[in-house]
Design an enzyme around this catalytic site. Structure first.
Site, PDB file in Angstrom:
ATOM      1  N   GLU A  70       0.843  -1.192   0.000  1.00 22.87           N
ATOM      2  CA  GLU A  70       0.000   0.000   0.000  1.00 22.87           C
ATOM      3  C   GLU A  70       0.881   1.247   0.000  1.00 22.87           C
ATOM      4  OE1 GLU A  70      -2.000   0.926   3.800  1.00 22.87           O
ATOM      5  OE2 GLU A  70      -1.485  -1.106   4.393  1.00 22.87           O
ATOM      6  N   CYS A  88      -3.508  -3.533   4.336  1.00 26.78           N
ATOM      7  CA  CYS A  88      -2.592  -4.593   4.805  1.00 26.78           C
ATOM      8  C   CYS A  88      -2.958  -5.980   4.279  1.00 26.78           C
ATOM      9  CB  CYS A  88      -2.557  -4.635   6.327  1.00 26.78           C
ATOM     10  SG  CYS A  88      -1.981  -3.122   7.057  1.00 26.78           S
ATOM     11  N   HIS A 104      -2.807 -10.382  12.131  1.00 24.24           N
ATOM     12  CA  HIS A 104      -2.228  -9.136  11.626  1.00 24.24           C
ATOM     13  C   HIS A 104      -1.899  -8.289  12.863  1.00 24.24           C
ATOM     14  CE1 HIS A 104      -1.563  -5.383   9.658  1.00 24.24           C
ATOM     15  NE2 HIS A 104      -2.640  -4.830  10.197  1.00 24.24           N
TER      16      HIS A 104
HETATM   17  P1  HMG Z   1      -4.106   6.172  21.817  1.00 27.25           P
HETATM   18  O1  HMG Z   1      -5.430   6.866  21.922  1.00 27.25           O
HETATM   19  O2  HMG Z   1      -2.897   7.035  21.853  1.00 27.25           O
HETATM   20  O3  HMG Z   1      -3.883   5.109  22.955  1.00 27.25           O
HETATM   21  O4  HMG Z   1      -4.110   5.367  20.449  1.00 27.25           O
HETATM   22  P2  HMG Z   1      -4.912   4.569  24.045  1.00 27.25           P
HETATM   23  O5  HMG Z   1      -5.271   5.663  24.981  1.00 27.25           O
HETATM   24  O6  HMG Z   1      -6.033   3.797  23.393  1.00 27.25           O
HETATM   25  O7  HMG Z   1      -3.932   3.582  24.818  1.00 27.25           O
HETATM   26  C1  HMG Z   1      -3.446   2.420  24.191  1.00 27.25           C
HETATM   27  C2  HMG Z   1      -3.377   1.318  25.236  1.00 27.25           C
HETATM   28  O8  HMG Z   1      -2.393   1.656  26.205  1.00 27.25           O
HETATM   29  C3  HMG Z   1      -4.685   1.145  26.024  1.00 27.25           C
HETATM   30  O9  HMG Z   1      -4.846  -0.239  26.261  1.00 27.25           O
HETATM   31  C4  HMG Z   1      -4.409   1.877  27.332  1.00 27.25           C
HETATM   32  O10 HMG Z   1      -5.176   1.414  28.420  1.00 27.25           O
HETATM   33  C5  HMG Z   1      -2.941   1.538  27.516  1.00 27.25           C
HETATM   34  P3  HMG Z   1      -6.270  -0.951  25.965  1.00 27.25           P
HETATM   35  O11 HMG Z   1      -7.265  -0.268  26.830  1.00 27.25           O
HETATM   36  O12 HMG Z   1      -6.545  -0.688  24.484  1.00 27.25           O
HETATM   37  O13 HMG Z   1      -6.040  -2.369  26.250  1.00 27.25           O
HETATM   38  N1  HMG Z   1      -2.209   2.469  28.386  1.00 27.25           N
HETATM   39  C6  HMG Z   1      -1.330   2.066  29.320  1.00 27.25           C
HETATM   40  N2  HMG Z   1      -0.898   0.831  29.689  1.00 27.25           N
HETATM   41  C7  HMG Z   1       0.053   0.756  30.679  1.00 27.25           C
HETATM   42  N3  HMG Z   1       0.546   1.851  31.303  1.00 27.25           N
HETATM   43  C8  HMG Z   1       0.155   3.094  30.955  1.00 27.25           C
HETATM   44  C9  HMG Z   1      -0.829   3.249  29.926  1.00 27.25           C
HETATM   45  N4  HMG Z   1      -1.430   4.303  29.335  1.00 27.25           N
HETATM   46  C10 HMG Z   1      -2.279   3.807  28.400  1.00 27.25           C
HETATM   47  N5  HMG Z   1       0.678   4.159  31.574  1.00 27.25           N
HETATM   48  C11 HMG Z   1      -4.096   3.679  18.780  1.00 27.25           C
HETATM   49  C12 HMG Z   1      -3.838   3.995  20.256  1.00 27.25           C
HETATM   50  C13 HMG Z   1      -3.760   2.229  18.507  1.00 27.25           C
HETATM   51  C14 HMG Z   1      -5.577   3.934  18.436  1.00 27.25           C
HETATM   52  C15 HMG Z   1      -3.190   4.614  17.908  1.00 27.25           C
HETATM   53  O14 HMG Z   1      -1.839   4.321  18.156  1.00 27.25           O
HETATM   54  C16 HMG Z   1      -3.461   4.522  16.431  1.00 27.25           C
HETATM   55  O15 HMG Z   1      -4.333   5.221  15.898  1.00 27.25           O
HETATM   56  N6  HMG Z   1      -2.714   3.647  15.671  1.00 27.25           N
HETATM   57  C17 HMG Z   1      -2.887   3.470  14.240  1.00 27.25           C
HETATM   58  C18 HMG Z   1      -4.136   2.670  13.882  1.00 27.25           C
HETATM   59  C19 HMG Z   1      -4.021   1.194  14.215  1.00 27.25           C
HETATM   60  O16 HMG Z   1      -2.957   0.663  14.433  1.00 27.25           O
HETATM   61  N7  HMG Z   1      -5.178   0.495  14.182  1.00 27.25           N
HETATM   62  C20 HMG Z   1      -5.218  -0.931  14.440  1.00 27.25           C
HETATM   63  C21 HMG Z   1      -6.409  -1.620  13.779  1.00 27.25           C
HETATM   64  S1  HMG Z   1      -6.560  -1.234  12.031  1.00 27.25           S
HETATM   65  C22 HMG Z   1      -5.317  -2.218  11.289  1.00 27.25           C
HETATM   66  O17 HMG Z   1      -4.784  -3.100  11.890  1.00 27.25           O
HETATM   67  C23 HMG Z   1      -4.949  -1.885   9.877  1.00 27.25           C
HETATM   68  C24 HMG Z   1      -3.635  -1.154   9.705  1.00 27.25           C
HETATM   69  O18 HMG Z   1      -2.555  -2.039   9.890  1.00 27.25           O
HETATM   70  C25 HMG Z   1      -3.566  -0.484   8.333  1.00 27.25           C
HETATM   71  C26 HMG Z   1      -3.827  -1.304   7.077  1.00 27.25           C
HETATM   72  O19 HMG Z   1      -4.661  -2.201   7.008  1.00 27.25           O
HETATM   73  O20 HMG Z   1      -3.211  -0.949   6.065  1.00 27.25           O
HETATM   74  C27 HMG Z   1      -3.460  -0.022  10.715  1.00 27.25           C
END
Ligand code: HMG
Length: 415
Positions: A83, A115, A249
């Site tokens: 991609e 992906c 994935h």
């Molecule tokens: P965010 O809002 O910065 O993070 O975004 P958050 O607040 O959701 O925190 C992440 C996790 O850390 C949470 O765990 C928190 O609790 C934990 P969860 O509740 O989810 O189990 N956390 C802590 N843990 C320990 N100690 C602490 C602490 N603070 C928080 N102190 C997000 C996270 C993944 C949304 C962001 O990084 C993002 O937008 N990433 C890109 C999108 C992505 O990866 N999506 C995945 C699904 S889509 C996919 O897989 C396709 C893709 O590969 C693309 C394609 O297909 O081409 C992306």
């Protein structure tokens, strides 16, 4: 008797540089545990402009062929899933075909759906061989991408880059796939996309996690139904537990944990019997450690490599455990935002340990260099057109390298 078809050999290419996630968290004023435990990341690969999608793909492909006894003349198909293509018209596969000096008498093209593109290529290759059209030839499927969200964005700690190339053949050395047994799930959603002309992805991060979970539920149920019907898996109890391991994935390692809990929830809900939530919490944690965690070692050290992510997980799993998994069935889940996805399965081949050792994965990772956050930010600020690089020395080391554009044609160093 039906031919045994699957992944025969693989090769991995990663950028030469990476950052440490604890250091990145501190630089962003974030508690390190958010990245280390909350996302499950340890290190993140950083690609500089010379290490573009083509250079990474060609290097991985060369390594996959070197790890296999299949010669270039035995190839009849080259598909690149990506991609992060480099041209609106000329596919990455065409550059790889030229850089590797592959035979003319073969199909060469790219597949794109976020992906999932690499899996689309894998399925096309497997079905091409199963149909008999391959006429004894093998296919080369390469997944190559650079995941880029931008400095300071929520997606930043989920970047990465790299390529996994796979030789697809009969009597495979790594894993024999259960041909024709899979479940797919697709929905038109805007969870993640990259408009034309943009280097960084647009993403609705939390929504993308939900889209992934919805997809894995449908795809897993589709696979499970077919696998039971064809006696590939037992129908009793928690069906997902009959798979020795499951590779997902992995946009970030915690996502694989979420996916696995969701798959277990499908089994529990579909069994129709009440369950004890507390006991299930303990059981699912143990199931994750046994069935999924062993596939996350490489992913935690490289980050999201989009199309190659699932296969990076598979490589890491076989690298860690191939000898104890011989003859056992593993599940594989591929997700591409937008979205489309597929759950499928295969059996680990008898000589998988020997075959994965030929990929030299430890050496590939050991050749990397850790850089500071300031150096990473400088690389991120560089334009995609690379400065003319040296052809020798530690910067190059004989790897393929994008040199710049002359006459609207991309130039690569090959040796
Ligand atoms: P965010 O809002 O910065 O993070 O975004 P958050 O607040 O959701 O925190 C992440 C996790 O850390 C949470 O765990 C928190 O609790 C934990 P969860 O509740 O989810 O189990 N956390 C802590 N843990 C320990 N100690 C602490 C602490 N603070 C928080 N102190 C997000 C996270 C993944 C949304 C962001 O990084 C993002 O937008 N990433 C890109 C999108 C992505 O990866 N999506 C995945 C699904 S889509 C996919 O897989 C396709 C893709 O590969 C693309 C394609 O297909 O081409 C992306």
């Amino acid at each position: 008797m039906k031919p045994r078809i699957g992944i025969h050999a693989l090769g991995l290419a990663v950028p030469r540089r990476y950052v440490d996630m604890e250091e990145l968290a501190r630089a962003r004023g974030v508690a390190p545990d958010k990245y280390l435990l909350g996302l499950g990341a340890r290190e993140m690969a950083v690609a500089e402009p010379g290490e573009d999608t083509v250079a990474l793909a060609a290097l991985a492909a060369r390594r996959a062929l070197a790890a296999s006894e299949i010669s270039r003349q035995q190839l009849g198909m080259l598909v690149v899933g990506t991609e992060t293509g480099v041209d609106h018209s000329k596919p990455v596969a065409s550059f790889v075909h030229g850089l590797l000096d592959l035979p003319s008498a073969m199909r060469v093209y790219d597949c794109q759906h976020a992906c999932y593109g690499g899996t689309a290529g894998l399925m096309a290759a497997v079905e091409w061989i199963a149909s008999g059209a391959a006429d004894g030839r093998a296919a080369l499927v390469v997944c190559s991408d650079i995941a880029r969200y931008g400095v300071g964005t929520p997606g930043e700690p989920t970047q990465g880059a790299g390529a996994v190339a796979m030789v697809i053949a009969t009597n495979p050395g790594l894993i024999e796939l259960d041909v024709g047994i899979s479940g797919a799930a697709s929905t038109h959603v805007h969870d993640f996309w990259r408009p034309l002309g943009r280097r960084e992805a647009e993403v609705d991060g939390h929504y993308s996690v939900q889209c992934y979970l919805d997809a894995v539920a449908t795809a897993y149920r589709g696979w499970r139904g077919r696998a039971i019907e064809r006696d590939v898996i037992r129908r009793d109890g928690m069906v997902s537990e009959h798979l020795a391991r499951i590779c997902y994935h992995v946009p970030f390692c915690k996502m694989a944990r979420k996916a696995h809990l969701h798959v277990r929830r499908c089994d529990l809900e579909d069994a129709g019997a009440p369950w004890d939530a507390e006991a299930e919490d303990a059981r699912s944690a143990a199931a994750f450690r046994l069935q999924v965690e062993p596939s996350l070692g490489l992913c935690a050290r490289i980050g999201n490599i989009y199309t190659g992510s699932l296969y990076l997980g598979l490589a890491g799993l076989l690298h860690a455990q191939a000898s104890s998994l011989t003859g056992q069935r593993i599940g594989l889940f591929s997700y591409g935002s937008g979205c489309t996805s597929e759950f499928f399965s295969g059996v680990v081949a008898p000589r998988a340990a020997e075959q994965i050792a030929a990929a030299g994965l430890d050496e590939v990772l050991a050749a990397r260099e850790r850089i500071s956050i300031a150096e990473y930010e400088q690389i991120m600020a560089l334009p995609p057109t690379a400065p003319l690089a040296r052809r020798t020395g530690p910067e190059f080391d004989g790897n393929f390298r994008f040199l710049g554009v002359t006459n609207h044609q991309r130039q690569y160093a090959t040796r």
